[in-house]
Write a protein that holds these residues in place. Sequence first.
Motif, short mmCIF file in Angstrom:
data_model
loop_
_atom_site.label_atom_id
_atom_site.label_comp_id
_atom_site.label_asym_id
_atom_site.label_seq_id
_atom_site.Cartn_x
_atom_site.Cartn_y
_atom_site.Cartn_z
N TYR A 29 31.49 97.94 -7.71
CA TYR A 29 32.77 98.65 -7.60
C TYR A 29 33.11 99.33 -8.93
O TYR A 29 33.55 100.48 -8.97
CB TYR A 29 33.89 97.69 -7.17
CG TYR A 29 35.09 98.39 -6.55
CD1 TYR A 29 35.12 98.71 -5.19
CD2 TYR A 29 36.20 98.75 -7.32
CE1 TYR A 29 36.21 99.35 -4.62
CE2 TYR A 29 37.29 99.40 -6.76
CZ TYR A 29 37.30 99.70 -5.41
OH TYR A 29 38.38 100.34 -4.85
N ARG B 90 33.10 103.51 -9.43
CA ARG B 90 34.33 104.18 -9.92
C ARG B 90 34.07 104.97 -11.17
O ARG B 90 34.58 106.08 -11.34
CB ARG B 90 35.37 103.13 -10.34
CG ARG B 90 36.22 102.60 -9.28
CD ARG B 90 37.24 101.67 -9.93
NE ARG B 90 38.45 102.38 -10.24
CZ ARG B 90 39.39 101.94 -11.07
NH1 ARG B 90 39.22 100.80 -11.72
NH2 ARG B 90 40.48 102.63 -11.27
N LYS B 91 33.34 104.37 -12.11
CA LYS B 91 33.15 105.02 -13.41
C LYS B 91 32.33 106.29 -13.26
O LYS B 91 32.67 107.34 -13.83
CB LYS B 91 32.53 104.05 -14.41
CG LYS B 91 33.53 102.99 -14.88
CD LYS B 91 32.91 101.95 -15.78
CE LYS B 91 33.82 100.72 -15.90
NZ LYS B 91 35.15 101.01 -16.46
N SER C 248 34.39 108.87 -11.50
CA SER C 248 35.38 109.43 -12.43
C SER C 248 34.71 110.43 -13.37
O SER C 248 35.23 111.53 -13.60
CB SER C 248 36.02 108.30 -13.25
OG SER C 248 36.74 107.41 -12.42
N LEU C 249 33.55 110.05 -13.92
CA LEU C 249 32.84 110.95 -14.83
C LEU C 249 32.45 112.25 -14.10
O LEU C 249 32.52 113.33 -14.67
CB LEU C 249 31.60 110.25 -15.40
CG LEU C 249 30.73 111.10 -16.34
CD1 LEU C 249 31.49 111.55 -17.57
CD2 LEU C 249 29.47 110.31 -16.77
N HIS D 282 33.99 113.68 -11.57
CA HIS D 282 35.20 114.53 -11.41
C HIS D 282 35.62 115.14 -12.75
O HIS D 282 35.94 116.33 -12.82
CB HIS D 282 36.35 113.72 -10.82
CG HIS D 282 36.25 113.53 -9.34
ND1 HIS D 282 36.57 114.52 -8.45
CD2 HIS D 282 35.83 112.48 -8.59
CE1 HIS D 282 36.37 114.08 -7.22
NE2 HIS D 282 35.92 112.84 -7.27
N TRP E 275 35.27 108.38 1.20
CA TRP E 275 36.15 109.45 1.68
C TRP E 275 35.30 110.66 2.06
O TRP E 275 34.40 111.05 1.31
CB TRP E 275 37.13 109.88 0.58
CG TRP E 275 37.95 108.75 0.03
CD1 TRP E 275 37.60 107.90 -0.98
CD2 TRP E 275 39.24 108.33 0.47
NE1 TRP E 275 38.60 106.98 -1.20
CE2 TRP E 275 39.63 107.23 -0.32
CE3 TRP E 275 40.13 108.79 1.46
CZ2 TRP E 275 40.84 106.56 -0.16
CZ3 TRP E 275 41.34 108.14 1.62
CH2 TRP E 275 41.69 107.03 0.82
N PHE F 153 41.21 114.78 1.67
CA PHE F 153 42.52 114.94 1.02
C PHE F 153 43.14 116.28 1.38
O PHE F 153 42.80 117.31 0.80
CB PHE F 153 42.38 114.75 -0.50
CG PHE F 153 42.01 113.34 -0.82
CD1 PHE F 153 42.99 112.36 -0.88
CD2 PHE F 153 40.68 112.98 -0.99
CE1 PHE F 153 42.65 111.04 -1.11
CE2 PHE F 153 40.34 111.65 -1.24
CZ PHE F 153 41.32 110.68 -1.30
N LEU G 211 38.56 108.25 6.15
CA LEU G 211 38.44 107.13 5.21
C LEU G 211 37.51 106.10 5.82
O LEU G 211 37.71 105.69 6.97
CB LEU G 211 39.83 106.52 4.99
CG LEU G 211 39.89 105.14 4.32
CD1 LEU G 211 39.27 105.18 2.93
CD2 LEU G 211 41.33 104.67 4.24
N GLY H 3 35.46 97.63 -0.20
CA GLY H 3 35.84 99.04 -0.25
C GLY H 3 37.19 99.24 0.39
O GLY H 3 37.84 98.27 0.78
N PRO H 4 37.69 100.48 0.54
CA PRO H 4 37.08 101.72 0.05
C PRO H 4 37.24 101.90 -1.46
O PRO H 4 38.03 101.19 -2.08
CB PRO H 4 37.87 102.80 0.80
CG PRO H 4 39.23 102.20 0.98
CD PRO H 4 38.99 100.71 1.18
N LEU H 5 36.49 102.84 -2.00
CA LEU H 5 36.64 103.17 -3.41
C LEU H 5 37.96 103.92 -3.60
O LEU H 5 38.36 104.72 -2.75
CB LEU H 5 35.47 104.05 -3.86
CG LEU H 5 35.25 104.13 -5.39
CD1 LEU H 5 34.89 102.77 -5.97
CD2 LEU H 5 34.15 105.13 -5.72
N ASN H 6 38.64 103.66 -4.74
CA ASN H 6 39.95 104.29 -4.96
C ASN H 6 39.85 105.59 -5.76
O ASN H 6 40.67 105.86 -6.64
CB ASN H 6 40.93 103.30 -5.59
CG ASN H 6 40.38 102.65 -6.85
OD1 ASN H 6 39.25 102.92 -7.25
ND2 ASN H 6 41.18 101.80 -7.47
N ILE H 7 38.82 106.36 -5.44
CA ILE H 7 38.72 107.71 -6.02
C ILE H 7 37.99 108.58 -4.99
O ILE H 7 37.16 108.08 -4.22
CB ILE H 7 38.01 107.69 -7.40
CG1 ILE H 7 37.96 109.09 -8.00
CG2 ILE H 7 36.63 107.07 -7.32
CD1 ILE H 7 37.65 109.12 -9.49
N ALA H 8 38.33 109.87 -5.01
CA ALA H 8 37.74 110.80 -4.04
C ALA H 8 36.23 110.88 -4.23
O ALA H 8 35.69 110.53 -5.28
CB ALA H 8 38.35 112.19 -4.23
#
Lengths: 455, 455
Positions: A109, A113-114, A117-118, A120, A171, A176, A191, A205-210
Amino acid sequence: MAAKRQLHLGAFMRPVSLHTGAWRYPGAYPDANFNFSHLKRFAQTLERAKFDAFFMADHLAVLNMPIDSLKRSHTVTSFDPLTLLPALAAVTERIGLVATASTTFDQPYHIARKFASLDHISGGRAGWNLVTTSNPDAALNFGLEDHMEHGERYRRAREFFDVVTGLWDSWADDAFIRDVDSGIYFDPDKLHVLNHKGDYLSVRGPLNIARPIQGWPVIVQAGASDAGRQIAAETAEAVFTAQSTLAAGQKFYADVKGRMEKIGRNPDHMKILPAAMVLVADSVQEAQDKRARLDSLVHYDSGLASLSIALGHDASKFDPDGPLPEIPESNASKTSRQNVIDLARKTNMTVRQLAQRLGGYSGLAFVGTPRTIADEMQEWLEQRGSDGFTVNFPYLPAGLDDFVEKVVPELQRRGIFRTEYRGATLRDHLGLPRPENQFFRSDAKPATHAAGSRS
Amino acid sequence: MAAKRQLHLGAFMRPVSLHTGAWRYPGAYPDANFNFSHLKRFAQTLERAKFDAFFMADHLAVLNMPIDSLKRSHTVTSFDPLTLLPALAAVTERIGLVATASTTFDQPYHIARKFASLDHISGGRAGWNLVTTSNPDAALNFGLEDHMEHGERYRRAREFFDVVTGLWDSWADDAFIRDVDSGIYFDPDKLHVLNHKGDYLSVRGPLNIARPIQGWPVIVQAGASDAGRQIAAETAEAVFTAQSTLAAGQKFYADVKGRMEKIGRNPDHMKILPAAMVLVADSVQEAQDKRARLDSLVHYDSGLASLSIALGHDASKFDPDGPLPEIPESNASKTSRQNVIDLARKTNMTVRQLAQRLGGYSGLAFVGTPRTIADEMQEWLEQRGSDGFTVNFPYLPAGLDDFVEKVVPELQRRGIFRTEYRGATLRDHLGLPRPENQFFRSDAKPATHAAGSRS
């Protein structure tokens, strides 16, 4: 006429030079490993040269060496790759950013996410060098006494990959909608809850980023063992590998791409990028002299240890300034012993010079003029030894600047390296397709709550 | 004349607005939570206003709400704080960067490295908001079915803090001599191996990065429970807290600073920064109108759920456009019920308006003109209700820009907020001392291989 095969170039930047004498070379930045302004300069220079990617390796412990060698090493301190690369993302625009992250001592997880994030933050330039960690000193930093055995590490890594990619697909790309009038932020039908329960991992899950801009960040691997090659064939899109001759490179290339075909993957969807140190000068002699000077900065005792290991014989009794004497047979790897003997015969290096070479950097190296280096790179490319290289620089900043100013233009003149980025993402640079979302395919109805594993 | 007490201001930036209607407000960026260019603009604006810190909260799961409310929430997607803040570090120069990271589902070696890396990359501007995670949905993302109980979470957090700070102290500040002539990179006598073995964690060390620029990144906490206040008194240097009235704030302030004195810490070495939403306009009426408009963007059903919980009574049968009827006694918290009743009586809000207020943001809010807001902030400061605030903005970008353009200059005119940064690090901004290395004190011989725990 068919377009020429194109080279792909990554830069191996942790440590900033693999060569253990690099920090002492005239003009070097001895603090480059932990001075952000230097790393920013390097990344921006590599971007001007249109490199595919800035590649950052990693270790989860201070390297286990005798303290008398360790105290001479510039590699003990370095940035965490997943903290450094977002900072570089903010000061670059096009170059890919590949961070190493281990599946052995982390949670999927966090990793999902990391990297999302990178991806995006960088506008689609992230790559994940997926590794397993075999260093027992690292295990001790994560509360484990006994280290996971090799097969188990790889089985966990494979499952870890399934979970991370499953989380990235939490997602749909168009989930979105952000409809200000109706107040609906996302479409609940887009989702997916992973609900993964496997042998090693259990992740809801789900992951909390698009979903990442690239769908998935580019998957990079370095496995050399049979299990490592197999997981690469199944999952990797770029491979970083150590191959010391073109013949060895061709064998590795054919093997891994053959494994891909066997499981139905398009072999073009992976770029094989052997590590190569490149040292360029205006003449071959000058380049060799620079290398000799660099090697001479390696402490003799550290070099002797490397030489003795390679020979399977204690080299400390040899005359440092004499030629390599005859070595009796031993239990050492015959290949590594023979390589040293061949090197000594070919170059007339003294024992001291051999020790310093082995203690510095003894992998694949292209040492010469822009033309001889471009010749060698082109030969590897055309003879299917590689799809490019992960270049490391003998010393910084001069070794990097020299490569950018002298070798890159020569490769561009030959039409085998880009003169401009054509796309925006690392996938674009490497010629890799964007993965479809496994739970929301564009040509079918959305799968709902499918099992986490893709296989 | 003694210098006036100074306000410290953090900006609460995840989600970019706490108010659930914010993304629908006219002029808002509905994608602010996952568009780096917006976050960069916000951070640079806050830096121009001389804020102490950009503060990023975190969740390790998509929030657990009924899907009909969740689909209206802009908080489902956001960057990982420890990936976002390095990127912001590269595009700012002075503002502090505080990331939330949980001690419940991570490893101290990872956390120590990442914050040390952020501190080096940012030139000494990192802060760690040390939290425990009580969300059972997060546990399911990390392979745990049962959630760790409260006391155990806090005991683990305390030990986690000891390990992380011990790892940060792995190297003396002057360990890296980098003597090019002798070839010695670091002094082996200035390396400490932690060898921590405790109830929850076993970590050998050393950390593979130099000691952070600030010694330790600033330790931030938000604990409200007795255990949370105690660990804050023992370890925190800034506290983010929810206090809805000045009286409550004063009580909390006296309690936590009293606990510090009891264990021998200087109470000035912690800044208490309650959360406050600030909405500024040219008249009080205009500010209240803007707030009413913002509240009206909260979906009535989501608001009803919040109102019913606060009242301990199903509010869905009430006339939405009538006043709040008499409510029978219930098991709900008397304070929260009474707060809603008081609010209804004081403001003549309808049931719909009350629901939307509670579903939007119902914590401490300063809503008015630059003068009335500065009056309130100054009162809290002078009456020892706080050392400043963690400000959240009702909507972005206008709410943030209004604060920076209108409230900050008024605070500066009163001499209670800086007009220029005086130091370079977050510790400098907050007036906090740089911790000495526990293993290499400047006034004593280096301790060798001391136990990991500081207590």
